[in-house]
Design a protein around this motif. Sequence first.
Motif, PDB file in Angstrom:
ATOM      1  N   GLY A 170       8.388  20.890   1.615  1.00 53.26           N
ATOM      2  CA  GLY A 170       8.130  22.099   0.848  1.00 53.26           C
ATOM      3  C   GLY A 170       6.712  22.610   0.996  1.00 53.26           C
ATOM      4  N   LYS A 200       4.999  31.495  -4.119  1.00 54.80           N
ATOM      5  CA  LYS A 200       6.188  30.696  -3.858  1.00 54.80           C
ATOM      6  C   LYS A 200       5.841  29.218  -3.982  1.00 54.80           C
ATOM      7  CE  LYS A 200       7.698  29.151   0.015  1.00 54.80           C
ATOM      8  NZ  LYS A 200       8.274  28.864   1.340  1.00 54.80           N
ATOM      9  N   ASP A 225       8.007  25.711  -3.343  1.00 56.59           N
ATOM     10  CA  ASP A 225       9.289  25.115  -2.963  1.00 56.59           C
ATOM     11  C   ASP A 225       9.680  23.988  -3.919  1.00 56.59           C
ATOM     12  OD1 ASP A 225       9.893  26.710  -0.829  1.00 56.59           O
ATOM     13  OD2 ASP A 225       8.876  25.438   0.633  1.00 56.59           O
ATOM     14  N   GLY A 226      10.941  23.631  -3.844  1.00 56.77           N
ATOM     15  CA  GLY A 226      11.427  22.471  -4.585  1.00 56.77           C
ATOM     16  C   GLY A 226      11.146  22.575  -6.068  1.00 56.77           C
ATOM     17  N   THR A 273      14.542  24.465  -8.224  1.00 55.84           N
ATOM     18  CA  THR A 273      14.848  24.393  -6.798  1.00 55.84           C
ATOM     19  C   THR A 273      15.747  25.528  -6.320  1.00 55.84           C
ATOM     20  OG1 THR A 273      16.724  22.971  -7.307  1.00 55.84           O
ATOM     21  CG2 THR A 273      14.650  21.888  -6.758  1.00 55.84           C
ATOM     22  N   ASN A 295      13.574  29.408  -3.030  1.00 55.38           N
ATOM     23  CA  ASN A 295      12.630  28.938  -2.023  1.00 55.38           C
ATOM     24  C   ASN A 295      12.031  30.103  -1.247  1.00 55.38           C
ATOM     25  OD1 ASN A 295      12.709  26.076  -2.433  1.00 55.38           O
ATOM     26  ND2 ASN A 295      14.760  26.088  -1.571  1.00 55.38           N
ATOM     27  N   ALA A 343       9.474  33.823  -1.789  1.00 55.15           N
ATOM     28  CA  ALA A 343       8.365  34.303  -2.609  1.00 55.15           C
ATOM     29  C   ALA A 343       8.836  35.281  -3.681  1.00 55.15           C
ATOM     30  CB  ALA A 343       7.327  34.962  -1.714  1.00 55.15           C
TER      31      ALA A 343
END
Lengths: 247, 244
Positions: B45, B97, B99-100, B161, B164, B166
């Motif tokens: 990520g 953004k 991730d995860g 999650t 993923n 922006a």
Amino acid sequence: MRTVTRRNAGRLEAQDGTQNGAIEPAWAGTPVRPSAHRRLASHRLAAIGRSRWFVVAAGLVAVLSGTALVLAMWSSSATEAGGVITTGELKAIAGTFEWAETTPDVASTARQSGTDTASLAQFHAMPGDSLEIRQGVEVKGSGENLRFDVEASWSGGSNAAISPLEAEYVVTNSAGQILAGGPSGVSLGTPVQIEGLTEGQHELFVVVTLTYPASSDLVYQASAGSSSQVASLPVLNFAAQQVRETS
Amino acid sequence: MKSSKIGRWVVAAGLALVTLAGSAGAAWALWRSEISVSGASVGVGQVYVSLIRLTPVVRESVADAVTPATLSVTSTDAVAVSTSSDGLAIPFRVDVKGDGHTGVDYSLELPNAVPGTVAEVSLFYLFPDTGTCSAVSVPGNAFIARPGQKIGPFLGQAPDTSTNSASGTKWCLVMRLDPAALGEFSNTATATATGPGGTTVTAQDQWWAKLPPYNPAANPPFDLVLEPLFTRSSTPARPAPSVT
């Protein structure tokens, strides 16, 4: 089908168990009677001295002929269905694959999991995350006085190959009991061996624990879009080897 | 003759070794089966933090944890602020953004201004840009801050999650001269005169002005700094945004 020939003195049993009973001998000797030549020789015995040796020789032939009767061989054959000769076997096949998130600071209801590699590739690990990957391997061995050893190893990489993630693995049985690599696991790339598995089928699991240390630096993207960075696990090689067990 | 004796000994020794191996617990391989399993990979990520001025478009993305993204108020902007009683409206967008399980909150920081610059004597009004970013129509609930203050924290992206990609938020920053901070100049003129009838006439007038004590065209840039805060689901709840 195969033909079995057995020679016995006087009686023959077929291989399939049925008795042939009194089978005519293939060749049987006949008692040798005194010949006409022998009677004529006795009248001339006194006149011809070297004829004695001929008589002795003839007598030996007669004795030997009688002995041959006693040693008569029986020969016959029978046909039976061919049996399978079991010499043992060994198989190793890949079993189920599954993965589950074990991140400690994420509620169990929010943790991700999957049963294929595609879903795992979609997971985006971040610092602080941890995963458990289970690759099943079924090993089946059979044979008399045999045992088998298994070895899990990795080709094409080690922990460095999956940076910034870290990995350790163990091999367990289906009950989760650690058979190799325990208790805390060994680094990816380090081979482990399980010796002395008994005959039969064993369901083993190579359990890889992936950790992304929470102290790791974040990876910043230069532009918006999906993340393209992945950490690829090395190829897992699983070898089972059957060995002769002696004591 | 001698070589045949040696040969017999070799054969005998070999047989003895095989016998010993068979009776002393030795093992030798009979069958071997191997499989290889490959193809498992995990996405690593990443985070993305960007501050984009929309007119003119200037994008600054954060490349590491040390260097922040900024929006620069230039000398041209300083002139625009000085020549309009309404000030200058600057639309911008924040893209983030995580991730995860990583989320992103952020604050906007107004650093201390260089003395004698437009920024030093300005007020900053911040409000969501719902379509028209105008200095004329500043909503009553806009955040009002001065240099040296911080506005936030704002939600950029939740730590889940499901996303993923922006997330962007458009903002409007209005920079307006602060009358209280300007220099005040006043002048009063009184004129007295005596008319033909001996009447004294007095007239008085005055003017005043607040003038910025600077030359706007020579102002150094003033940066609005985006300060990201990366979160996890275990991060304490985010407080309501405020000016601090």
